[in-house]
Design a protein around this motif. Structure first.
Motif, PDB file in Angstrom:
ATOM      1  N   GLU A 121     -23.353   2.601  16.715  1.00  0.00           N
ATOM      2  CA  GLU A 121     -24.155   2.202  17.881  1.00  0.00           C
ATOM      3  C   GLU A 121     -23.263   1.752  19.031  1.00  0.00           C
ATOM      4  O   GLU A 121     -23.487   2.107  20.175  1.00  0.00           O
ATOM      5  CB  GLU A 121     -25.125   1.075  17.497  1.00  0.00           C
ATOM      6  N   THR A 122     -22.253   0.940  18.724  1.00  0.00           N
ATOM      7  CA  THR A 122     -21.337   0.443  19.754  1.00  0.00           C
ATOM      8  C   THR A 122     -19.911   0.811  19.366  1.00  0.00           C
ATOM      9  O   THR A 122     -19.218   0.039  18.705  1.00  0.00           O
ATOM     10  CB  THR A 122     -21.462  -1.085  19.918  1.00  0.00           C
ATOM     11  N   PRO A 123     -19.453   1.991  19.779  1.00  0.00           N
ATOM     12  CA  PRO A 123     -18.118   2.433  19.384  1.00  0.00           C
ATOM     13  C   PRO A 123     -16.994   1.733  20.136  1.00  0.00           C
ATOM     14  O   PRO A 123     -15.841   1.784  19.735  1.00  0.00           O
ATOM     15  CB  PRO A 123     -18.132   3.928  19.715  1.00  0.00           C
ATOM     16  N   GLY A 124     -17.303   1.064  21.227  1.00  0.00           N
ATOM     17  CA  GLY A 124     -16.281   0.402  22.017  1.00  0.00           C
ATOM     18  C   GLY A 124     -15.907   1.235  23.231  1.00  0.00           C
ATOM     19  O   GLY A 124     -16.409   2.339  23.431  1.00  0.00           O
ATOM     20  N   PRO A 125     -14.983   0.701  24.029  1.00  0.00           N
ATOM     21  CA  PRO A 125     -14.592   1.425  25.244  1.00  0.00           C
ATOM     22  C   PRO A 125     -13.783   2.679  24.911  1.00  0.00           C
ATOM     23  O   PRO A 125     -13.043   2.716  23.933  1.00  0.00           O
ATOM     24  CB  PRO A 125     -13.733   0.398  26.011  1.00  0.00           C
ATOM     25  N   ALA A 126     -13.937   3.684  25.761  1.00  0.00           N
ATOM     26  CA  ALA A 126     -13.244   4.957  25.547  1.00  0.00           C
ATOM     27  C   ALA A 126     -11.775   4.842  25.919  1.00  0.00           C
ATOM     28  O   ALA A 126     -11.428   4.357  26.982  1.00  0.00           O
ATOM     29  CB  ALA A 126     -13.911   6.049  26.383  1.00  0.00           C
ATOM     30  N   LYS A 127     -10.903   5.304  25.002  1.00  0.00           N
ATOM     31  CA  LYS A 127      -9.469   5.386  25.296  1.00  0.00           C
ATOM     32  C   LYS A 127      -9.177   6.680  26.043  1.00  0.00           C
ATOM     33  O   LYS A 127      -8.406   6.707  26.981  1.00  0.00           O
ATOM     34  CB  LYS A 127      -8.655   5.371  24.001  1.00  0.00           C
ATOM     35  N   LEU A 128      -9.779   7.761  25.556  1.00  0.00           N
ATOM     36  CA  LEU A 128      -9.625   9.086  26.161  1.00  0.00           C
ATOM     37  C   LEU A 128     -10.942   9.836  26.066  1.00  0.00           C
ATOM     38  O   LEU A 128     -11.700   9.645  25.123  1.00  0.00           O
ATOM     39  CB  LEU A 128      -8.555   9.901  25.424  1.00  0.00           C
ATOM     40  N   THR A 129     -11.169  10.712  27.028  1.00  0.00           N
ATOM     41  CA  THR A 129     -12.309  11.635  26.956  1.00  0.00           C
ATOM     42  C   THR A 129     -11.795  13.032  27.292  1.00  0.00           C
ATOM     43  O   THR A 129     -10.815  13.176  28.026  1.00  0.00           O
ATOM     44  CB  THR A 129     -13.438  11.257  27.937  1.00  0.00           C
ATOM     45  N   MET A 130     -12.468  14.017  26.738  1.00  0.00           N
ATOM     46  CA  MET A 130     -12.045  15.398  26.980  1.00  0.00           C
ATOM     47  C   MET A 130     -13.262  16.311  26.922  1.00  0.00           C
ATOM     48  O   MET A 130     -14.133  16.163  26.070  1.00  0.00           O
ATOM     49  CB  MET A 130     -11.030  15.835  25.915  1.00  0.00           C
ATOM     50  N   SER A 131     -13.282  17.246  27.832  1.00  0.00           N
ATOM     51  CA  SER A 131     -14.300  18.289  27.857  1.00  0.00           C
ATOM     52  C   SER A 131     -13.617  19.592  27.480  1.00  0.00           C
ATOM     53  O   SER A 131     -12.529  19.869  27.960  1.00  0.00           O
ATOM     54  CB  SER A 131     -14.825  18.420  29.282  1.00  0.00           C
ATOM     55  N   GLY A 132     -14.254  20.375  26.650  1.00  0.00           N
ATOM     56  CA  GLY A 132     -13.624  21.626  26.269  1.00  0.00           C
ATOM     57  C   GLY A 132     -14.447  22.397  25.263  1.00  0.00           C
ATOM     58  O   GLY A 132     -15.672  22.391  25.315  1.00  0.00           O
ATOM     59  N   ARG A 133     -13.755  23.036  24.315  1.00  0.00           N
ATOM     60  CA  ARG A 133     -14.411  23.844  23.291  1.00  0.00           C
ATOM     61  C   ARG A 133     -13.979  23.395  21.910  1.00  0.00           C
ATOM     62  O   ARG A 133     -12.820  23.055  21.686  1.00  0.00           O
ATOM     63  CB  ARG A 133     -14.052  25.315  23.474  1.00  0.00           C
ATOM     64  N   TYR A 134     -14.935  23.412  21.007  1.00  0.00           N
ATOM     65  CA  TYR A 134     -14.661  23.196  19.587  1.00  0.00           C
ATOM     66  C   TYR A 134     -14.555  24.586  18.979  1.00  0.00           C
ATOM     67  O   TYR A 134     -15.465  25.397  19.102  1.00  0.00           O
ATOM     68  CB  TYR A 134     -15.814  22.408  18.954  1.00  0.00           C
ATOM     69  N   HIS A 135     -13.409  24.881  18.334  1.00  0.00           N
ATOM     70  CA  HIS A 135     -13.203  26.233  17.813  1.00  0.00           C
ATOM     71  C   HIS A 135     -13.428  26.349  16.314  1.00  0.00           C
ATOM     72  O   HIS A 135     -13.368  27.441  15.771  1.00  0.00           O
ATOM     73  CB  HIS A 135     -11.795  26.728  18.162  1.00  0.00           C
ATOM     74  N   SER A 181     -18.582  25.873  19.764  1.00  0.00           N
ATOM     75  CA  SER A 181     -19.447  25.364  20.819  1.00  0.00           C
ATOM     76  C   SER A 181     -18.629  24.634  21.874  1.00  0.00           C
ATOM     77  O   SER A 181     -17.441  24.374  21.690  1.00  0.00           O
ATOM     78  CB  SER A 181     -20.475  24.396  20.226  1.00  0.00           C
ATOM     79  N   ARG A 182     -19.294  24.296  22.943  1.00  0.00           N
ATOM     80  CA  ARG A 182     -18.714  23.368  23.911  1.00  0.00           C
ATOM     81  C   ARG A 182     -18.610  22.029  23.204  1.00  0.00           C
ATOM     82  O   ARG A 182     -19.355  21.766  22.250  1.00  0.00           O
ATOM     83  CB  ARG A 182     -19.615  23.216  25.143  1.00  0.00           C
ATOM     84  N   ALA A 183     -17.717  21.176  23.665  1.00  0.00           N
ATOM     85  CA  ALA A 183     -17.571  19.871  23.033  1.00  0.00           C
ATOM     86  C   ALA A 183     -17.136  18.826  24.044  1.00  0.00           C
ATOM     87  O   ALA A 183     -16.379  19.121  24.963  1.00  0.00           O
ATOM     88  CB  ALA A 183     -16.557  19.941  21.897  1.00  0.00           C
ATOM     89  N   GLU A 184     -17.642  17.642  23.850  1.00  0.00           N
ATOM     90  CA  GLU A 184     -17.219  16.465  24.613  1.00  0.00           C
ATOM     91  C   GLU A 184     -16.616  15.504  23.588  1.00  0.00           C
ATOM     92  O   GLU A 184     -17.310  15.040  22.695  1.00  0.00           O
ATOM     93  CB  GLU A 184     -18.411  15.806  25.313  1.00  0.00           C
ATOM     94  N   LEU A 185     -15.320  15.240  23.706  1.00  0.00           N
ATOM     95  CA  LEU A 185     -14.639  14.343  22.780  1.00  0.00           C
ATOM     96  C   LEU A 185     -14.432  12.990  23.443  1.00  0.00           C
ATOM     97  O   LEU A 185     -14.069  12.916  24.620  1.00  0.00           O
ATOM     98  CB  LEU A 185     -13.263  14.899  22.396  1.00  0.00           C
ATOM     99  N   THR A 186     -14.663  11.942  22.664  1.00  0.00           N
ATOM    100  CA  THR A 186     -14.414  10.588  23.130  1.00  0.00           C
ATOM    101  C   THR A 186     -13.671   9.855  22.030  1.00  0.00           C
ATOM    102  O   THR A 186     -14.134   9.785  20.892  1.00  0.00           O
ATOM    103  CB  THR A 186     -15.737   9.848  23.436  1.00  0.00           C
ATOM    104  N   LEU A 187     -12.510   9.311  22.371  1.00  0.00           N
ATOM    105  CA  LEU A 187     -11.699   8.551  21.426  1.00  0.00           C
ATOM    106  C   LEU A 187     -11.842   7.076  21.729  1.00  0.00           C
ATOM    107  O   LEU A 187     -11.619   6.641  22.860  1.00  0.00           O
ATOM    108  CB  LEU A 187     -10.227   8.970  21.515  1.00  0.00           C
TER     109      LEU A 187
END
Length: 188
Positions: A62-76, A97-103
């Protein structure tokens, strides 16, 4: 006129006289293509059945915390770690698919529009590296961010490609620093 020009002018394609045979060949070819497609689809489903022992994928807290990095791209896709051609299809991991990654400190959140999202807890992360390929996708050296993570008793490699390839190095370094920090804290 020269004989060569006369011969070329006289050559014409023969008219189709046997329409039934021509239509039969077209229908036969269409059925063959449909059969090959159906066999490929059944093979994909069978692969998913064989990998049915893969546990459900975790969801983001529910509360993952603040984002260190974000990235938009593709999941292969994902493969068994170390075996870049052994594609995993169970639990939707085989769907590109397309993917939005959040670390975050909690882990890696993978949001995939049109496919099932998944979350990799920080404790499950094992390694991040730049690579050139994963099952079904080969790029230039360093064109793919591959994240190795543990799920159940299986190590998994998941491949991502950013819309901005220059981000890959920062992602690999940050993930590896986070993994080393987690391992060092766990050793105390």
């Amino acid at each position: 006129m020269t004989p060569v020009i006369l011969l070329a002018a006289e050559r014409k394609s023969a008219e189709v006289t046997d329409w039934a045979a021509r239509i039969g060949w077209v229908v036969g070819l269409a059925l063959f293509v449909a059969l090959v497609y159906w066999l490929m689809r059944e093979g994909w489903k069978w692969r998913g059945t064989l990998q049915g022992d893969l546990p459900e994928l975790p969801t983001a807290p529910e509360t993952p915390g603040p984002a260190k990095l974000t990235m938009s791209g593709r999941y292969h896709g994902s493969t068994t770690a170390g075996q870049w051609l052994d594609r995993l299809v169970a639990r939707g991991l085989g769907t590109r698919s397309r993917a939005e990654l959040t670390l975050t400190d909690a882990g890696l959140d993978v949001v995939r529009p049109g496919a099932s999202d998944f979350f990799v807890p920080a404790a499950a992360l094992r390694e991040a590296r730049l690579d050139k390929g994963i099952a079904g996708k080969v790029l230039t050296e360093g064109g793919l961010l591959v994240v190795t993570w543990a799920h159940g008793d299986k190590l998994i490699d998941s491949g991502f490609r950013s819309d901005h390839a220059a981000e890959h190095t920062a992602w690999a370094e940050t993930l590896n620093d986070m993994i080393n920090k987690t391992e060092t804290e766990g050793a105390r």
